[in-house]
Design a protein around this motif. Structure first.
Motif, short mmCIF file in Angstrom:
data_model
loop_
_atom_site.label_atom_id
_atom_site.label_comp_id
_atom_site.label_asym_id
_atom_site.label_seq_id
_atom_site.Cartn_x
_atom_site.Cartn_y
_atom_site.Cartn_z
N ILE A 63 8.97 -1.73 7.98
CA ILE A 63 9.27 -1.20 6.66
C ILE A 63 8.32 -1.80 5.63
N LEU A 64 7.63 -0.93 4.89
CA LEU A 64 6.83 -1.37 3.75
C LEU A 64 7.76 -1.41 2.54
N ASN A 65 7.92 -2.59 1.94
CA ASN A 65 8.93 -2.76 0.89
C ASN A 65 8.33 -3.38 -0.35
N GLY A 66 8.86 -3.00 -1.52
CA GLY A 66 8.45 -3.61 -2.77
C GLY A 66 7.31 -2.90 -3.45
N ASP A 67 6.79 -3.52 -4.51
CA ASP A 67 5.67 -2.99 -5.26
C ASP A 67 4.43 -2.92 -4.37
N ALA A 68 3.69 -1.82 -4.45
CA ALA A 68 2.55 -1.62 -3.56
C ALA A 68 1.51 -2.73 -3.69
N SER A 74 8.16 7.77 9.48
CA SER A 74 7.18 8.33 10.40
C SER A 74 7.88 8.94 11.61
N PRO A 75 7.15 9.69 12.44
CA PRO A 75 7.70 10.05 13.75
C PRO A 75 7.90 8.79 14.59
N ASN A 76 8.61 8.92 15.70
CA ASN A 76 8.74 7.81 16.64
C ASN A 76 7.52 7.77 17.54
N TYR A 77 7.02 6.56 17.80
CA TYR A 77 5.90 6.35 18.71
C TYR A 77 6.35 5.47 19.86
N TYR A 78 5.66 5.62 21.01
CA TYR A 78 6.02 4.88 22.21
C TYR A 78 4.78 4.14 22.73
N PRO A 79 4.43 3.02 22.09
CA PRO A 79 3.22 2.28 22.49
C PRO A 79 3.48 1.34 23.66
N ASP A 80 2.39 0.98 24.33
CA ASP A 80 2.47 -0.03 25.38
C ASP A 80 2.91 -1.36 24.78
N VAL A 81 3.53 -2.19 25.62
CA VAL A 81 4.01 -3.49 25.18
C VAL A 81 2.83 -4.45 25.02
N THR A 82 2.56 -4.87 23.79
CA THR A 82 1.51 -5.85 23.51
C THR A 82 1.59 -6.22 22.03
N ASP A 83 0.65 -7.04 21.57
CA ASP A 83 0.55 -7.42 20.16
C ASP A 83 -0.43 -6.49 19.45
N TYR A 84 -0.06 -6.04 18.26
CA TYR A 84 -0.90 -5.16 17.46
C TYR A 84 -1.00 -5.72 16.04
N GLU A 85 -1.87 -5.10 15.25
CA GLU A 85 -1.85 -5.25 13.80
C GLU A 85 -1.52 -3.90 13.20
N LEU A 86 -0.63 -3.90 12.21
CA LEU A 86 -0.32 -2.66 11.50
C LEU A 86 -1.15 -2.62 10.23
N LEU A 87 -1.90 -1.54 10.06
CA LEU A 87 -2.76 -1.36 8.89
C LEU A 87 -2.17 -0.24 8.04
N PHE A 147 -11.09 10.55 -5.24
CA PHE A 147 -12.47 10.30 -5.66
C PHE A 147 -12.96 8.88 -5.32
N VAL A 148 -12.27 8.21 -4.41
CA VAL A 148 -12.69 6.88 -3.96
C VAL A 148 -12.94 6.94 -2.46
N ASP A 149 -14.13 6.51 -2.04
CA ASP A 149 -14.49 6.62 -0.62
C ASP A 149 -13.65 5.71 0.27
N GLU A 150 -13.56 4.44 -0.11
CA GLU A 150 -12.87 3.48 0.72
C GLU A 150 -11.39 3.39 0.34
N PRO A 151 -10.49 3.48 1.32
CA PRO A 151 -9.05 3.34 1.01
C PRO A 151 -8.70 1.91 0.63
N ILE A 152 -7.62 1.76 -0.12
CA ILE A 152 -7.11 0.45 -0.49
C ILE A 152 -6.17 -0.04 0.60
N VAL A 153 -6.40 -1.24 1.09
CA VAL A 153 -5.53 -1.82 2.10
C VAL A 153 -4.30 -2.40 1.40
#
Length: 240
Positions: A108-113, A65-78, A85-91
């Motif tokens: 880093i997203l690693n391994g089998d999806a 991805s590009p580099n991002y510069y977020p504020d310091v805090t806790d997040y969740e990465l989705l 042809f599917v409305d809802e994405p797969i998480v």
């Protein structure tokens, strides 16, 4: 309110935000994402802060991805995968992570999806400025190198290098890497290199083509299995 700023190069790690006539210093860190999953396809990356979702970017397999510069805090990465042809994405992944002041968070997203894992590493970006300053003082041209073992086949590997087209017999060891281990920082001279990988018994299992490293930058050399049938490949990506 927390913010995500996008940038192509490293910026100062603090910024001033105005609120009326008052100014306050806001600390923020740095974030980059590498999609190392071999069968995830294009994934959509978002960061969640409470009730706010920041839709960041889409990243194809084996890209960053590009580099991002977020504020310091806790997040969740989705991490989502949108099927046709599917409305809802797969998480694919939804995991917490923390942005620390003045630190680069490498996710880093690693391994089998279907059974992927989100790996998280913290890197101090200030070392790059120190290296550039040393190069100017010493009239040298260098680059930063960190190595990462993402192979599902080899739990322990050695990364070696030689100058130009020198053979493996003349190669020098950069580092030994265990499973999912990110190496310590190594500063090397810019130039033409050939890289070699050995298994835990010291047997040669990979030799790269000649690689030109010509910029003052901070690189990660990610070792992963080759989905095209070769033993291993090295994917190189940089901070900038």
């Amino acid at each position: 309110m927390n913010t995500f700023k996008i940038g192509a190069i490293a910026l100062a790690m603090t910024m001033l935000t105005a609120c009326g006539d008052d100014e306050k210093e806001v600390a923020f860190g740095e974030l980059t994402f590498y999609n190392a999953s071999h069968n995830s396809g294009v994934v959509e990356i978002a960061a969640i802060d409470g009730d706010t979702q920041y839709n960041l970017t889409k990243v194809d397999e084996f890209n960053t991805s590009p580099n991002y510069y977020p504020d310091v805090t806790d997040y969740e990465l989705l991490v989502n995968h949108q099927q046709p042809f599917v409305d809802e994405p797969i998480v694919i992944s939804q995991q917490p992570f923390t942005i620390s002041d003045d630190m680069l968070s490498l996710l880093i997203l690693n391994g089998d999806a279907k059974q992927s894992e989100l790996l998280s590493y913290s890197i101090d970006p200030k070392s790059l400025s120190d290296m550039i300053s040393d190069d100017k003082k010493n009239e040298t041209k260098s680059f930063e190198m960190r190595s990462l073992n993402l192979s599902q086949t080899y739990q322990s590997v050695g990364l070696h290098y030689s100058f130009d087209n020198s053979s493996f017999s003349q190669a020098q060891l950069v580092t030994q890497l265990d499973d999912k281990q990110l190496s310590e920082l190594v500063v090397m001279a810019q130039g033409l290199y050939t890289f070699f990988i050995t298994d835990e018994h010291g047997q040669l299992i990979y030799q790269s083509d000649q690689v030109a490293v010509e910029y003052q930058d901070s690189y990660v050399f990610a070792i992963r299995d080759d989905v095209n049938g070769e033993n291993l490949v090295i994917y190189r990506f940089s901070k900038t």
